[in-house]
Scaffold this active site. Sequence first.
Site, PDB file in Angstrom:
ATOM      1  N   PHE A 234       0.811  -1.227   0.000  1.00 50.20           N
ATOM      2  CA  PHE A 234       0.000   0.000   0.000  1.00 50.20           C
ATOM      3  C   PHE A 234       0.838   1.269   0.000  1.00 50.20           C
ATOM      4  CE2 PHE A 234      -2.341  -3.335   2.414  1.00 50.20           C
ATOM      5  CZ  PHE A 234      -3.262  -3.637   1.425  1.00 50.20           C
ATOM      6  N   GLU A 238       7.286   1.089  -0.125  1.00 51.80           N
ATOM      7  CA  GLU A 238       7.954   1.634  -1.308  1.00 51.80           C
ATOM      8  C   GLU A 238       9.351   2.105  -0.920  1.00 51.80           C
ATOM      9  OE1 GLU A 238       5.724   4.471  -3.721  1.00 51.80           O
ATOM     10  OE2 GLU A 238       7.580   5.200  -4.621  1.00 51.80           O
ATOM     11  N   ARG A 316       2.433  15.157  -6.331  1.00 51.60           N
ATOM     12  CA  ARG A 316       1.210  14.516  -6.816  1.00 51.60           C
ATOM     13  C   ARG A 316      -0.039  15.197  -6.235  1.00 51.60           C
ATOM     14  NH1 ARG A 316      -0.468  10.098  -9.913  1.00 51.60           N
ATOM     15  NH2 ARG A 316       1.538   9.113 -10.253  1.00 51.60           N
ATOM     16  N   PHE A 350      -0.844   8.471  -3.000  1.00 53.86           N
ATOM     17  CA  PHE A 350       0.411   9.219  -3.014  1.00 53.86           C
ATOM     18  C   PHE A 350       0.208  10.740  -3.058  1.00 53.86           C
ATOM     19  CE2 PHE A 350       4.750  10.008  -4.885  1.00 53.86           C
ATOM     20  CZ  PHE A 350       5.486   9.155  -4.096  1.00 53.86           C
ATOM     21  N   THR A 446       5.332  10.400 -11.359  1.00 56.32           N
ATOM     22  CA  THR A 446       5.435  11.821 -11.728  1.00 56.32           C
ATOM     23  C   THR A 446       6.880  12.168 -12.091  1.00 56.32           C
ATOM     24  OG1 THR A 446       5.683  12.406  -9.406  1.00 56.32           O
ATOM     25  CG2 THR A 446       3.461  12.462 -10.320  1.00 56.32           C
ATOM     26  N   ALA A 515       2.758   3.554  -7.930  1.00 58.66           N
ATOM     27  CA  ALA A 515       2.170   4.486  -8.894  1.00 58.66           C
ATOM     28  C   ALA A 515       1.142   3.820  -9.819  1.00 58.66           C
ATOM     29  CB  ALA A 515       3.262   5.188  -9.705  1.00 58.66           C
ATOM     30  N   GLU A 719      -4.428   2.321  -7.574  1.00 59.85           N
ATOM     31  CA  GLU A 719      -4.733   3.423  -6.667  1.00 59.85           C
ATOM     32  C   GLU A 719      -6.064   4.124  -6.904  1.00 59.85           C
ATOM     33  OE1 GLU A 719      -0.771   5.007  -7.699  1.00 59.85           O
ATOM     34  OE2 GLU A 719      -0.610   5.437  -5.567  1.00 59.85           O
TER      35      GLU A 719
END
Length: 762
Positions: A234, A238, A316, A350, A446, A515, A719
Amino acid sequence: MTKDIKQGIAKSMKNIDSANHVTGKSIYVDDIPVRVGTLYACAYGSPMAHGKIKNVDTKAAAEHAGVYSIITHKDIPGENQIGGIIQDEPLLAEGEVHFQGQPIVLVIAETEAIAHAAVKKIKVEIDPLPVIVDPREAFAKGELLSTPRTFSLGDTKKAFAKCAHVFEGQAESGGQEHLYIETQGAYAYPTEHGSVRISSSTQGPTQVQRATAKVLGLPMNKVEVDVTRLGGGFGGKEDQATPWGAMAALAAFVLQRPIKYVLHRMEDMKMTGKRNPYTSDYKIGLDKDLKIVALESTYYQNGGAAADLSPAILERTLFHLNNSYFIPNVQATANSCRTNLPPNTAFRGFGGPQGMFVIEAAIAHAAKELGVDAIDIQRKNLLAEGDEFPYGQIAEGCEAINCWDEAVERYDLEKIKKEVVAFNEKNTQFKKGLSLMPICFGISFTNTQMNNARALVHVYSDGSVGVSTGAIEMGQGVNTKMVQVAAEIFGLDPKRVKLESTNTTRVANTSPSAASATADLNGKALAIACNDILARLKKVAQDNLGHDEKTAIEIKHETVFANNKKTKLTWHELVQAAFMARVNLSAKGHYATPRINFDKTKEKGHPFAYHVYGTAITVATVDCVRGTYEFDCVKLVHDFGASMNRIIDLGQTEGGLVQGIGWMTMEELMYNKEGRLLSNALSTYKVPDIYAVPREIDVHFLNTDNPNLAIFRSKAVGEPPLMYGIGAYFAIRNAVESFNPKAKMAYSAPITPEKVLMGLYS
Ligand code: LUZ
Ligand code: MOS
């Protein structure tokens, strides 16, 4: 199924792991059989949120029976630095501490229980320094983690001067604990030639590899990271799987013993960062026809004690400040504020959900003041084909209006509205509230550089296929989708394809699985590799069948077709012929998303491969005596493109929705002024259970044929559905306002039963 897919085998293929999951056979870090001589680690976390370390006394811990070693920053052979975007985070605290739970000392013992017991005997003296937990306070004191960013479009000053209606306010959304079922953890052991191998529960094996190499002072080729699967990530893994991987590897390297460190739930909750809480100011301007003309907004992100991914998350937020609406004049600034909380981090969406909550609050605010339905403002301002996003990208293949209108028609919004009104007229204790929540989410990292992936494919001489990619399976079903890609391209039964673990020695320099882009990036790389091998096999087939190179060869259902005619040649025979002819049956594919770009100096570009759209209708019922609530239904239309696996995509949608509802309604993270996490267990931090799930969830697959930057035109799904949960907040609010039209309630999420009760009687 679109024309791109020839076999369509697997449209409703089950997750390849389901049987093993439900029978307990799936392997997670804690299930890996340990090697002889394995020792266990446990970190001592700072008891204070900010201060200078005066003294570290590990004597009693070291003397504890069964303790093998004590490791501090002094034992680090390389650099004591694990910061990703910004190098501002030590692995083990040195000189100062910046959040409660920050690892200072690592205890290594013969058992996990001994390691935990010995940690309690460590005494650290800390001279306290002032603690900041509030982002606005941090901002006022100039405590920023990164440079503020500003997105602008048009001219808000001029636009506001002409607006019929202008409203200003504040909106805030809370953090969120990831609560992956598998906690953070790693198992590391030394290997030959001064190398180390780590099994890590990480979304970013390369992140773990890079940071560990730096900490150990090794080149990256001496650090191997292997990941079988995760019990959930989730976003929490990361970047934040890295410290635990690096700690295990550090101890393994220094002590030359296998080291295991799997966090206990309360350790994990206390020591790791969460979704960034935000507090924001908005000023929204509308014309007399309820068209949104201008938005000025300022976002204060609670970043915690180190940058981690917060600067990217901040970005973001700006990319999603307009959600699914066209706003011609925008001036928006986002600040990443340094506080003394554990470094906050990636969490599904995010920063996007945080930005979208603000525009939805601004619209709800305007609707209330104007005495109109928010739904009318929302519908009038939906993004249309060709509209410009505040960052310069033009909406192409825009499904915002299609999703909305389809939801309104398919689920008969007028009828739902009437039922809610009728119910509220008849009832005093219970009130219903209705909301619509459109979403728009940009697909791509991004950071343009990160949008690339690789895959390695072997066709074995018996016709079976082995696939390695950079994708991490974390329950989202990406491995199943990878099997589908290989099976589809080779024309095989999916049972022939095996997905290998994700390993830095097979697929290097990976971007994290994040992402929502993992299936797209790795799937495209895998398709390239498979097509390479297929092209070689087609030549072999032509030779083998006595055809020339103009003959169209296809493989379907494990059989070779020549010019659309079935031949006697099977897949197995073809592979054998290729092997005998010394044809290369392995290939590597590399994919980098075309077209995308972004110029940070201008804050303009085309950062996303495409956008995902949708609209959810939510009905909530509030108990006006107790302040509690339930969700009658969420009915949504979601833009899946041409879903390549409806079971998996439906699971992602339902899971994301419920996780979003949890964030918006009940999951309340509480830190006290000293920076101590009060909601530090599942008894004080409430996540949705089966009763919190809407009684009815209806998902309609909007079949859209674009875009071809999605794997098999099946759009990214990880997401976007989370943001439907924002609708739950507004549905509850509307129910409260139906009971008490003068309710005074801040736009503050989560809207817990306590806040509801206060609102009902305010
Ligand atoms: N991670 C990241 C992400 O590093 N960059 C992103 O743009 C992103 N977006 C969503 C989730 N994780
Ligand atoms: Mo993420 S928030 O790791 O896609």
